[in-house]
Scaffold this active site. Structure first.
Site, short mmCIF file in Angstrom:
data_model
loop_
_atom_site.label_atom_id
_atom_site.label_comp_id
_atom_site.label_asym_id
_atom_site.label_seq_id
_atom_site.Cartn_x
_atom_site.Cartn_y
_atom_site.Cartn_z
NE ARG A 114 -30.20 51.67 31.17
CZ ARG A 114 -30.86 51.28 32.23
NH1 ARG A 114 -31.55 52.14 32.93
NH2 ARG A 114 -30.88 50.03 32.59
CD GLN A 170 -31.63 48.14 23.07
OE1 GLN A 170 -31.69 47.20 22.29
NE2 GLN A 170 -32.61 49.00 23.22
CG ASP A 191 -28.26 48.70 29.65
OD1 ASP A 191 -27.85 48.74 30.83
OD2 ASP A 191 -29.29 49.28 29.27
CB SER A 212 -30.68 46.49 30.83
OG SER A 212 -31.16 47.80 30.69
CE1 TYR A 250 -32.43 55.34 34.29
CE2 TYR A 250 -31.49 56.96 32.82
CZ TYR A 250 -31.45 55.72 33.41
OH TYR A 250 -30.43 54.85 33.11
P1 NAD Z 1 -34.76 52.81 37.25
O1 NAD Z 1 -34.09 51.62 37.85
O2 NAD Z 1 -34.10 54.15 37.32
O3 NAD Z 1 -36.22 52.97 37.95
C1 NAD Z 1 -37.14 51.92 37.98
C2 NAD Z 1 -38.52 52.43 37.67
O4 NAD Z 1 -39.04 53.18 38.78
C3 NAD Z 1 -38.61 53.38 36.47
O5 NAD Z 1 -39.48 52.81 35.50
C4 NAD Z 1 -39.16 54.67 37.07
O6 NAD Z 1 -40.04 55.34 36.18
C5 NAD Z 1 -39.92 54.15 38.28
N1 NAD Z 1 -40.23 55.14 39.32
C6 NAD Z 1 -39.49 56.17 39.80
N2 NAD Z 1 -40.15 56.84 40.76
C7 NAD Z 1 -41.36 56.22 40.91
C8 NAD Z 1 -42.48 56.43 41.76
N3 NAD Z 1 -42.50 57.44 42.62
N4 NAD Z 1 -43.54 55.60 41.64
C9 NAD Z 1 -43.53 54.58 40.74
N5 NAD Z 1 -42.50 54.32 39.92
C10 NAD Z 1 -41.42 55.12 40.00
O7 NAD Z 1 -35.18 52.54 35.76
P2 NAD Z 1 -34.64 51.50 34.68
O8 NAD Z 1 -35.26 50.19 34.90
O9 NAD Z 1 -33.15 51.57 34.67
O10 NAD Z 1 -35.24 52.11 33.33
C11 NAD Z 1 -35.42 53.50 33.15
C12 NAD Z 1 -35.83 53.82 31.72
O11 NAD Z 1 -34.78 53.55 30.82
C13 NAD Z 1 -37.03 53.07 31.22
O12 NAD Z 1 -37.78 53.96 30.44
C14 NAD Z 1 -36.43 52.01 30.36
O13 NAD Z 1 -37.33 51.52 29.37
C15 NAD Z 1 -35.29 52.79 29.74
N6 NAD Z 1 -34.23 51.93 29.22
C16 NAD Z 1 -33.80 52.14 27.94
C17 NAD Z 1 -32.79 51.35 27.43
C18 NAD Z 1 -32.28 51.54 26.04
O14 NAD Z 1 -32.91 52.21 25.25
N7 NAD Z 1 -31.14 51.00 25.71
C19 NAD Z 1 -32.20 50.37 28.22
C20 NAD Z 1 -32.66 50.19 29.53
C21 NAD Z 1 -33.68 51.00 30.02
#
Ligand code: NAD
Length: 380
Positions: free
Chosen positions: A124, A129, A132, A135, A228
């Site tokens: 990521r 992006q 991805d 996402s 994460y």
């Molecule tokens: P994910 O599907 O792994 O998890 C979903 C959400 O659940 C996350 O925000 C996580 O913090 C939250 N979570 C975990 N345990 C929890 C709890 N006990 N209570 C409440 N919330 C909880 O996550 P995702 O949607 O794949 O994204 C993860 C990270 O990656 C984020 O910071 C996102 O912004 C980042 N991201 C970056 C890029 C990039 O830079 N290219 C692309 C996609 C996502």
């Protein structure tokens, strides 16, 4: 020689998506590739064969016709052992692989010298992006979750001022504000609900507030590796449960999306909390397939408990298959731009860091170390 790219019809139960769409076929054929698509592959996402033909693809009536001479196969769902057995040695498959739950198929790809790239392993990083797929599909899932929740909710979501009186807006609570959660927040706001959200990563607060929702603060910051979340300690879990329970009790729709990579989903809503919810409230548990964020969730089912509807959907992105397929197809088009050079040949070495990270199986070896470790435990 053009690279032959083949796209089979998805056969997994409930899968409505397709790995490419006519708009992307047009770009691939313009770039000199030959695209073959199985008859009716796009039917359930509303891309009929004629549109693929008009975009320059050849519609194949049988698998031998589809795969004969194909260099690259694009899929949505992981291939089964039977799918792999149809492919010539050396074929490259790109798609979701869900390796941890699909070890038999991984072993078959290794033994049949198939090359597999797993889209869920694409790092990521900013440069990746556009490819991805986690996402893009989480975006589709977050949207669909709110639509499903609204459909089961006996209330209006927006505030209404009518001759028959004023109606207060519904309250939506989004637990987990990653990609799916942020899309759910934006969708619930657009439908007029009052939106609250919570995430263990404090950095999510700014994004939640920028969408016009209230961020529920707790004195925990569980930001783990790579952006994460990390797992909470036992003490942190108790604090979280208390705050989440109070917010759940005042919500009309709760969308849960909390996930920790490689782990079972955390339980955020206990059965005792469900018993305190408003009659008619709805929970849509996006984490259903990885164990559920609500203790009562049953994957693939909709149940009723204490007047609360609890939905444990499978494959929500497939509910918006037209657009989730379009986004997925564009992710694959971007990925292919790394795999095929400007002369239209598949690159000889997978040295690009995105290709290296997502290469699961190649030349008779499982290249992804965690999967290799898991396979060590397989029966010979
Ligand atoms: P994910 O599907 O792994 O998890 C979903 C959400 O659940 C996350 O925000 C996580 O913090 C939250 N979570 C975990 N345990 C929890 C709890 N006990 N209570 C409440 N919330 C909880 O996550 P995702 O949607 O794949 O994204 C993860 C990270 O990656 C984020 O910071 C996102 O912004 C980042 N991201 C970056 C890029 C990039 O830079 N290219 C692309 C996609 C996502």
């Amino acid at each position: 020689m053009p690279v032959v790219i083949a796209i089979p019809r998805e056969t997994a139960e409930g899968e409505q998506r397709v790995a490419t769409v006519p708009e992307v076929v047009r770009n691939l054929t313009k770039a000199g590739h030959e695209v073959r698509i199985e008859h009716d592959a796009g039917g359930s996402s509303y891309y009929p064969d004629e549109l693929y033909t008009a975009a320059g693809a050849r519609v194949a009536a049988s698998h031998p016709e589809l795969f004969g001479g194909a260099r690259i196969v694009l899929r949505v769902q992981p291939p089964t052992v039977a799918d792999i057995d149809e492919l010539p040695e050396g074929t490259i498959i790109i798609g979701f692989m869900n390796a941890a739950t699909n070890l038999e198929a991984i072993a078959r790809m290794r033994d049949r010298k198939i090359t597999a790239f797993a889209l869920e392993l694409v790092p990521r990083i900013t440069r990746a992006q556009s490819m991805d797929a986690l996402s893009s599909q989480a975006t589709a899932g977050g949207y669909a979750a709110v639509v499903v929740g609204a459909d089961h909710c006996p209330k209006f979501l927006p505030m209404l001022t009518t001759a028959a009186g004023t109606i207060r807006p519904a309250t939506a609570l989004i637990l987990g504000a990653g990609v799916a959660g942020l899309m759910a927040i934006a969708t619930a706001k657009r439908l007029g609900a009052v939106v609250e959200a919570y995430d263990v990563r404090r950095a999510a607060g700014e994004q939640v507030r920028s969408l016009g929702a209230k961020f529920l603060e707790l004195a925990i910051n569980a930001e783990g590796q790579g952006g994460y979340a990390r797992e909470l300690t036992a003490e942190e879990k108790v604090q979280e449960q208390q705050m989440v329970s109070a917010a759940v009790a005042r919500a009309d729709i709760v969308i849960t999306t909390a996930a920790i990579p490689g782990r079972k989903a955390p339980v955020l809503i206990t059965k005792e909390t469900v018993a305190t919810m408003r009659p008619g409230a709805v929970i849509v548990d996006l984490a259903a397939e990885t164990g559920g964020n609500c203790e009562l969730t049953q994957v693939g089912k909709t149940i009723r408990d204490h007047g609360v509807t609890i939905i444990g959907p499978r494959n929500l992105p497939a509910r918006v298959a037209f657009h989730s397929s379009l986004m997925y197809a564009k992710n694959l088009q971007s990925f292919l731009s790394l795999l095929v050079d400007k002369d239209g040949n598949v690159v000889k070495e997978f040295t690009d860091e995105i290709l290296t990270a997502s290469l699961l199986v190649h030349e008779g070896e499982v290249r992804h170390a965690p999967t290799r470790d898991l396979m060590g435990g397989m029966k010979p």
